[in-house]
Design a protein around this motif. Structure first.
Motif, PDB file in Angstrom:
ATOM      1  N   ALA A 203       0.836  -1.200   0.000  1.00 57.77           N
ATOM      2  CA  ALA A 203       0.000   0.000   0.000  1.00 57.77           C
ATOM      3  C   ALA A 203       0.869   1.247   0.000  1.00 57.77           C
ATOM      4  CB  ALA A 203      -0.905  -0.007   1.219  1.00 57.77           C
ATOM      5  N   ASP A 204       0.468   2.222  -0.807  1.00 56.10           N
ATOM      6  CA  ASP A 204       1.178   3.493  -0.885  1.00 56.10           C
ATOM      7  C   ASP A 204       0.587   4.427   0.176  1.00 56.10           C
ATOM      8  OD1 ASP A 204       2.629   5.695  -1.500  1.00 56.10           O
ATOM      9  OD2 ASP A 204       2.095   5.745  -3.628  1.00 56.10           O
ATOM     10  N   ILE A 205       1.314   4.642   1.267  1.00 55.72           N
ATOM     11  CA  ILE A 205       0.806   5.455   2.375  1.00 55.72           C
ATOM     12  C   ILE A 205       0.669   6.910   1.967  1.00 55.72           C
ATOM     13  CG2 ILE A 205       1.260   6.142   4.757  1.00 55.72           C
ATOM     14  CD1 ILE A 205       2.856   3.571   5.088  1.00 55.72           C
ATOM     15  N   VAL A 206       1.608   7.382   1.158  1.00 52.13           N
ATOM     16  CA  VAL A 206       1.568   8.797   0.738  1.00 52.13           C
ATOM     17  C   VAL A 206       0.349   9.048  -0.129  1.00 52.13           C
ATOM     18  CG1 VAL A 206       2.814  10.609  -0.488  1.00 52.13           C
ATOM     19  CG2 VAL A 206       4.081   8.932   0.892  1.00 52.13           C
ATOM     20  N   ALA A 207       0.052   8.117  -1.039  1.00 53.17           N
ATOM     21  CA  ALA A 207      -1.114   8.290  -1.907  1.00 53.17           C
ATOM     22  C   ALA A 207      -2.411   8.214  -1.103  1.00 53.17           C
ATOM     23  CB  ALA A 207      -1.104   7.234  -3.000  1.00 53.17           C
ATOM     24  N   GLN A 208      -2.435   7.332  -0.110  1.00 57.59           N
ATOM     25  CA  GLN A 208      -3.635   7.240   0.721  1.00 57.59           C
ATOM     26  C   GLN A 208      -3.827   8.513   1.545  1.00 57.59           C
ATOM     27  OE1 GLN A 208      -3.297   3.675   3.037  1.00 57.59           O
ATOM     28  NE2 GLN A 208      -3.531   2.293   1.261  1.00 57.59           N
ATOM     29  N   ALA A 209      -2.748   9.093   2.056  1.00 62.02           N
ATOM     30  CA  ALA A 209      -2.866  10.323   2.829  1.00 62.02           C
ATOM     31  C   ALA A 209      -3.336  11.480   1.957  1.00 62.02           C
ATOM     32  CB  ALA A 209      -1.521  10.667   3.482  1.00 62.02           C
ATOM     33  N   GLU A 210      -2.886  11.504   0.703  1.00 63.68           N
ATOM     34  CA  GLU A 210      -3.303  12.577  -0.199  1.00 63.68           C
ATOM     35  C   GLU A 210      -4.668  12.310  -0.815  1.00 63.68           C
ATOM     36  OE1 GLU A 210      -0.251  12.960  -3.065  1.00 63.68           O
ATOM     37  OE2 GLU A 210       1.218  13.803  -1.672  1.00 63.68           O
ATOM     38  N   GLY A 211      -5.211  11.123  -0.635  1.00 54.99           N
ATOM     39  CA  GLY A 211      -6.524  10.797  -1.172  1.00 54.99           C
ATOM     40  C   GLY A 211      -6.512  10.417  -2.626  1.00 54.99           C
ATOM     41  N   ARG A 212      -5.352  10.025  -3.145  1.00 55.41           N
ATOM     42  CA  ARG A 212      -5.269   9.626  -4.556  1.00 55.41           C
ATOM     43  C   ARG A 212      -5.501   8.126  -4.666  1.00 55.41           C
ATOM     44  NH1 ARG A 212      -0.671   9.567  -6.243  1.00 55.41           N
ATOM     45  NH2 ARG A 212       0.639  10.292  -4.512  1.00 55.41           N
ATOM     46  N   GLN A 213      -6.084   7.718  -5.766  1.00 55.48           N
ATOM     47  CA  GLN A 213      -6.344   6.306  -6.009  1.00 55.48           C
ATOM     48  C   GLN A 213      -5.213   5.736  -6.854  1.00 55.48           C
ATOM     49  OE1 GLN A 213      -9.988   5.482  -8.040  1.00 55.48           O
ATOM     50  NE2 GLN A 213      -9.916   3.268  -7.622  1.00 55.48           N
TER      51      GLN A 213
ATOM     52  N   TYR B 218       8.237  -2.161  -7.934  1.00 57.35           N
ATOM     53  CA  TYR B 218       8.847  -1.656  -6.700  1.00 57.35           C
ATOM     54  C   TYR B 218       7.946  -1.929  -5.486  1.00 57.35           C
ATOM     55  CZ  TYR B 218      10.519   1.821  -3.320  1.00 57.35           C
ATOM     56  OH  TYR B 218      10.962   2.445  -2.182  1.00 57.35           O
ATOM     57  N   ARG B 219       6.644  -1.642  -5.634  1.00 57.03           N
ATOM     58  CA  ARG B 219       5.705  -1.892  -4.536  1.00 57.03           C
ATOM     59  C   ARG B 219       5.550  -3.391  -4.276  1.00 57.03           C
ATOM     60  NH1 ARG B 219       5.493   2.284  -1.320  1.00 57.03           N
ATOM     61  NH2 ARG B 219       5.190   4.212  -2.457  1.00 57.03           N
ATOM     62  N   GLN B 220       5.595  -4.175  -5.313  1.00 57.16           N
ATOM     63  CA  GLN B 220       5.487  -5.619  -5.135  1.00 57.16           C
ATOM     64  C   GLN B 220       6.719  -6.162  -4.390  1.00 57.16           C
ATOM     65  OE1 GLN B 220       5.150  -7.803  -8.783  1.00 57.16           O
ATOM     66  NE2 GLN B 220       4.158  -9.555  -7.803  1.00 57.16           N
ATOM     67  N   ALA B 221       7.902  -5.635  -4.675  1.00 58.50           N
ATOM     68  CA  ALA B 221       9.109  -6.049  -3.950  1.00 58.50           C
ATOM     69  C   ALA B 221       9.034  -5.624  -2.493  1.00 58.50           C
ATOM     70  CB  ALA B 221      10.345  -5.440  -4.623  1.00 58.50           C
ATOM     71  N   GLN B 222       8.460  -4.449  -2.236  1.00 59.45           N
ATOM     72  CA  GLN B 222       8.290  -4.022  -0.842  1.00 59.45           C
ATOM     73  C   GLN B 222       7.389  -4.987  -0.079  1.00 59.45           C
ATOM     74  OE1 GLN B 222       6.860   0.027  -1.004  1.00 59.45           O
ATOM     75  NE2 GLN B 222       8.891   0.847  -0.484  1.00 59.45           N
ATOM     76  N   ALA B 223       6.278  -5.369  -0.676  1.00 62.94           N
ATOM     77  CA  ALA B 223       5.360  -6.307  -0.001  1.00 62.94           C
ATOM     78  C   ALA B 223       6.029  -7.663   0.228  1.00 62.94           C
ATOM     79  CB  ALA B 223       4.101  -6.480  -0.850  1.00 62.94           C
ATOM     80  N   THR B 224       6.855  -8.102  -0.719  1.00 68.64           N
ATOM     81  CA  THR B 224       7.555  -9.385  -0.553  1.00 68.64           C
ATOM     82  C   THR B 224       8.537  -9.326   0.606  1.00 68.64           C
ATOM     83  OG1 THR B 224       7.366  -9.741  -2.940  1.00 68.64           O
ATOM     84  CG2 THR B 224       8.968 -11.082  -1.753  1.00 68.64           C
ATOM     85  N   VAL B 225       9.248  -8.212   0.731  1.00 67.56           N
ATOM     86  CA  VAL B 225      10.207  -8.069   1.838  1.00 67.56           C
ATOM     87  C   VAL B 225       9.480  -8.045   3.176  1.00 67.56           C
ATOM     88  CG1 VAL B 225      11.875  -6.484   2.876  1.00 67.56           C
ATOM     89  CG2 VAL B 225      11.946  -6.928   0.428  1.00 67.56           C
ATOM     90  N   LEU B 226       8.355  -7.317   3.247  1.00 65.51           N
ATOM     91  CA  LEU B 226       7.603  -7.236   4.504  1.00 65.51           C
ATOM     92  C   LEU B 226       7.053  -8.608   4.929  1.00 65.51           C
ATOM     93  CD1 LEU B 226       5.665  -3.900   3.907  1.00 65.51           C
ATOM     94  CD2 LEU B 226       7.611  -4.268   5.427  1.00 65.51           C
ATOM     95  N   GLU B 227       6.765  -9.454   3.984  1.00 65.21           N
ATOM     96  CA  GLU B 227       6.246 -10.782   4.311  1.00 65.21           C
ATOM     97  C   GLU B 227       7.360 -11.790   4.560  1.00 65.21           C
ATOM     98  OE1 GLU B 227       3.244 -14.188   2.413  1.00 65.21           O
ATOM     99  OE2 GLU B 227       3.502 -12.218   1.433  1.00 65.21           O
ATOM    100  N   ALA B 228       8.496 -11.632   3.863  1.00 64.81           N
ATOM    101  CA  ALA B 228       9.562 -12.633   3.955  1.00 64.81           C
ATOM    102  C   ALA B 228      10.402 -12.463   5.210  1.00 64.81           C
ATOM    103  CB  ALA B 228      10.458 -12.560   2.725  1.00 64.81           C
ATOM    104  N   LEU B 229      10.640 -11.229   5.652  1.00 63.02           N
ATOM    105  CA  LEU B 229      11.503 -11.025   6.819  1.00 63.02           C
ATOM    106  C   LEU B 229      10.984 -11.713   8.081  1.00 63.02           C
ATOM    107  CD1 LEU B 229      12.737  -7.329   6.398  1.00 63.02           C
ATOM    108  CD2 LEU B 229      14.082  -9.418   6.227  1.00 63.02           C
ATOM    109  N   PRO B 230       9.708 -11.568   8.428  1.00 67.21           N
ATOM    110  CA  PRO B 230       9.227 -12.305   9.635  1.00 67.21           C
ATOM    111  C   PRO B 230       9.370 -13.811   9.516  1.00 67.21           C
ATOM    112  CG  PRO B 230       7.685 -10.577   9.006  1.00 67.21           C
ATOM    113  CD  PRO B 230       8.657 -10.683   7.895  1.00 67.21           C
ATOM    114  N   LYS B 231       9.129 -14.370   8.325  1.00 65.20           N
ATOM    115  CA  LYS B 231       9.278 -15.806   8.142  1.00 65.20           C
ATOM    116  C   LYS B 231      10.724 -16.244   8.342  1.00 65.20           C
ATOM    117  CE  LYS B 231       5.385 -16.742   5.047  1.00 65.20           C
ATOM    118  NZ  LYS B 231       5.000 -17.316   3.740  1.00 65.20           N
ATOM    119  N   LEU B 232      11.664 -15.461   7.785  1.00 58.94           N
ATOM    120  CA  LEU B 232      13.077 -15.814   7.935  1.00 58.94           C
ATOM    121  C   LEU B 232      13.528 -15.722   9.388  1.00 58.94           C
ATOM    122  CD1 LEU B 232      14.500 -13.965   4.785  1.00 58.94           C
ATOM    123  CD2 LEU B 232      14.245 -16.424   5.089  1.00 58.94           C
ATOM    124  N   ARG B 233      13.029 -14.697  10.113  1.00 57.78           N
ATOM    125  CA  ARG B 233      13.394 -14.580  11.520  1.00 57.78           C
ATOM    126  C   ARG B 233      12.788 -15.729  12.342  1.00 57.78           C
ATOM    127  NH1 ARG B 233      12.087  -8.115  11.692  1.00 57.78           N
ATOM    128  NH2 ARG B 233      14.023  -7.428  10.667  1.00 57.78           N
TER     129      ARG B 233
END
Length: 313
Positions: free
Chosen positions: A82-92, A113-128
């Motif tokens: 999710a793009d936090i900046v776009a959500q704060a500005e109200g853009r779709q 780029y956003r898809q790689a961010q989501a993959t990192v956020l999901e993979a790091l907890p699993k690896l830890r």
């Protein structure tokens, strides 16, 4: 299926090495007996069959994934973060609306780029959770992909290239300086030729009586004075320096040591010591001329007298 050599031997024909050919009738008889088969003389290629077994490929993939743990596979399928900046500005976002243009490079790269961010956020907890380290330790040592010899070769080539570029720049500057020097030299020569031409025309006019001005000579004198420096009167006007004056006061001035026999204006105009008789040889001892009451000077004997005197000896 019989070999070609056996067919040739049964039919009584010689091989191709003997340069013999079968007639049409003999070929027809051999084909009727079944001795000739398709592809015996001309190769026949079978059409390739391409099978796209989608279900089989999926089954193989599922079996492969079940056989290996996730730590060995590290496969994840995610939607863009999710793009936090776009959500704060109200853009779709275009990913949420499904209006991603694959031809738009910016939208496509941002989606990755956003898809790689989501993959990192999901993979790091699993690896830890699996106790797999995700950061490189400070004392980590890795084998380089390039050997030291290879890197030395690269360094040597880079140094050679840099040296060649420096030589090229230096040669370029020298060429520019030469061009500038030649340009200045040509300008100086043209200026001299122009002045010489003007001088010659002025001299010709003066010789023909067309003018009585000698300005061209004054120009040469001005040039000589400019090149020779300041006149002597200005150079000698300063006098001795402070050090010389201090020594003269302390030790006294001993007088001039050199140039005492040089003639000066006063000595040249002083005629008090002039004697005409002494100057022209009319007086004094050993004079060669005859004066009033003077003695006869030594006269050299003639040639004939000298010869006789020589013979007497």
């Amino acid at each position: 299926m019989m070999d070609t050599t056996e067919v040739d031997t049964q039919m009584g024909f010689e091989s191709e090495e003997d340069d013999s050919d079968m007639s049409d009738e003999e070929l027809q008889e051999a084909f009727a007996k079944g001795l000739l088969k398709p592809g015996l003389n001309i190769p026949v290629e079978e059409a390739k069959k391409f099978t796209n077994n989608v279900e089989g490929m999926k089954q193989c993939l599922s079996d492969f994934c079940k056989s290996l743990p996730w730590a060995e596979r590290l496969d994840l399928s995610n939607m863009p973060a999710a793009d936090i900046v776009a959500q704060a500005e109200g853009r779709q976002l275009a990913a949420e609306s499904g209006a991603i243009n694959a031809e738009d490079d910016f939208q496509r790269e941002m989606f990755f780029y956003r898809q790689a961010q989501a993959t990192v956020l999901e993979a790091l907890p699993k690896l830890r959770k699996l106790n797999i380290p995700t950061r490189r330790p400070e004392d980590y040592f890795a084998e380089m992909s390039k050997t030291d010899q290879h890197m030395q070769k690269i360094r040597k080539k880079l140094l050679i290239k840099q040296t060649a570029m420096e030589k090229s720049e230096k040669a370029k500057k020298l060429r520019e300086l030469r061009k500038y020097g030649k340009k200045v030299q040509v300008e100086v020569l043209q200026k001299r030729q122009k002045e010489k031409k003007a001088m010659m025309s002025a001299v010709k006019k003066y010789q023909k009586g067309m003018t009585d001005k000698l300005d061209f000579l004054e120009g040469d004198q001005d040039k000589n004075q400019k090149g020779a420096g300041p006149p002597k009167a200005q150079t000698n006007k300063k006098g001795p320096n402070a050090k010389r004056k201090f020594k003269d006061r302390k030790f006294g001035f001993g007088g001039k040591k050199k140039g005492t026999k040089w003639n000066t204006k006063e000595s040249h105009n002083d005629m008090s010591g002039f004697r005409a008789k002494m100057a022209h040889g009319k007086g004094g001892k050993g004079g060669k001329s005859f004066g009033k009451g003077g003695k006869k000077g030594n006269k050299r004997p003639g040639k004939e007298t000298r010869r006789k005197m020589k013979n007497k000896k």
